[in-house]
Scaffold this active site. Structure first.
Site, mmCIF file in Angstrom:
data_model
loop_
_atom_site.group_PDB
_atom_site.id
_atom_site.type_symbol
_atom_site.label_atom_id
_atom_site.label_comp_id
_atom_site.label_asym_id
_atom_site.label_seq_id
_atom_site.Cartn_x
_atom_site.Cartn_y
_atom_site.Cartn_z
ATOM 1 N N GLY A 41 0.841 -1.166 0.371
ATOM 2 C CA GLY A 41 -0.062 0.631 0.397
ATOM 3 C C GLY A 41 1.206 1.360 -0.222
ATOM 4 O O GLY A 41 1.918 1.480 -0.616
ATOM 5 N N CYS A 42 0.408 2.271 0.881
ATOM 6 C CA CYS A 42 1.236 3.307 0.772
ATOM 7 C C CYS A 42 2.735 3.551 0.818
ATOM 8 O O CYS A 42 2.782 2.114 1.993
ATOM 9 C CB CYS A 42 0.330 4.609 1.591
ATOM 10 N N PHE A 43 3.507 3.772 0.386
ATOM 11 C CA PHE A 43 5.149 3.473 0.381
ATOM 12 C C PHE A 43 5.704 4.324 1.787
ATOM 13 O O PHE A 43 6.825 4.066 1.856
ATOM 14 C CB PHE A 43 5.699 3.888 -0.731
ATOM 15 N N CYS A 45 4.071 4.220 4.433
ATOM 16 C CA CYS A 45 3.953 3.920 5.745
ATOM 17 C C CYS A 45 4.765 2.704 5.310
ATOM 18 O O CYS A 45 5.132 2.462 6.728
ATOM 19 C CB CYS A 45 2.701 3.432 5.709
ATOM 20 N N TYR A 187 -2.605 11.073 8.174
ATOM 21 C CA TYR A 187 -3.117 10.500 6.790
ATOM 22 C C TYR A 187 -3.242 8.530 7.682
ATOM 23 O O TYR A 187 -4.148 7.684 7.116
ATOM 24 C CB TYR A 187 -2.116 10.216 5.927
#
Length: 205
Positions: A41-43, A45, A187
């Site tokens: 997912g979100c890089f 994180c 976020y």
């Protein structure tokens, strides 16, 4: 959970040895580094999570797994490139093994869903593990089998594929969690990443 993880680690070490991968009896030479590539997912994180692991020398956000050359954040986020948001790790195998990094990755994502991670949806946010060698592939497959056999997860949709060209993301994405801590924390919280991980694995990270 701790005892289960210890059992999995022991089983993996035996499987790695059988596969002919590097073991503690054949340590890496001084100064030797290795790489690992994960998409969760979100890089932002994934990069932030791995930066906490001893032995990880660097974590670089980027794009990989697709066929479009020289992708940008705009083209990848549009979902038309086939690439994932991914993180390439450079690590010291004398300090941390690939099996440990892999186990850490599993326990910081939701492997039970397809083409999404947490609040981010689309093929570009699918979870994936990109292997650099047959030895890494053997460790990944053994780890996945051990998790499913344990019954902790009933299904795993995480892609397992050979590593291909890794395109570093734009500079403003690198180390984002340190450059923009308030936006990053907001976020991560509103996306529900940590709460979902705890729900999936029955533990807290």
């Amino acid at each position: 959970m701790k005892n289960w993880l210890q059992s999995v680690a022991l089983a993996l070490s035996l499987l790695i040895s059988q596969a002919g991968a590097q073991t503690p009896s054949t340590p890496a030479a001084a100064g030797q580094t290795a790489t690992a590539i994960f998409a969760g997912g979100c890089f932002w994180c994934v990069e932030a999570d791995f930066d906490k692991v001893p032995g990880v020398l660097s974590a670089q956000s980027g794009y990989t797994g697709g066929k479009t050359a020289n992708p940008t954040y705009q083209t990848v986020s549009a979902g038309s490139t086939g690439h994932t948001e991914a993180v390439r790790l450079t690590y010291d195998p004398r300090i941390v093994s690939y099996a440990v990094l892999l186990d850490f990755f599993w326990h910081h994502i939701d492997p039970t869903v397809k083409d999404r991670q947490f609040c981010d949806t689309g093929n570009q946010y699918r979870s994936a593990i990109y292997y650099n060698s047959p030895a890494q592939k053997a460790v990944i497959e053994a780890s996945k089998a051990a998790i499913l056999k344990s019954g902790v997860l009933k299904e795993i949709h995480t892609e397992i594929a050979p590593a291909s060209t890794f395109y570093p993301a734009e500079d403003y994405h690198q180390d984002y969690y340190n450059k923009n801590p308030l936006r990053y924390k907001y976020y991560r919280l509103t996306c529900g990443r940590d709460s979902r991980v705890a729900e999936v694995w029955g533990t807290k990270n």
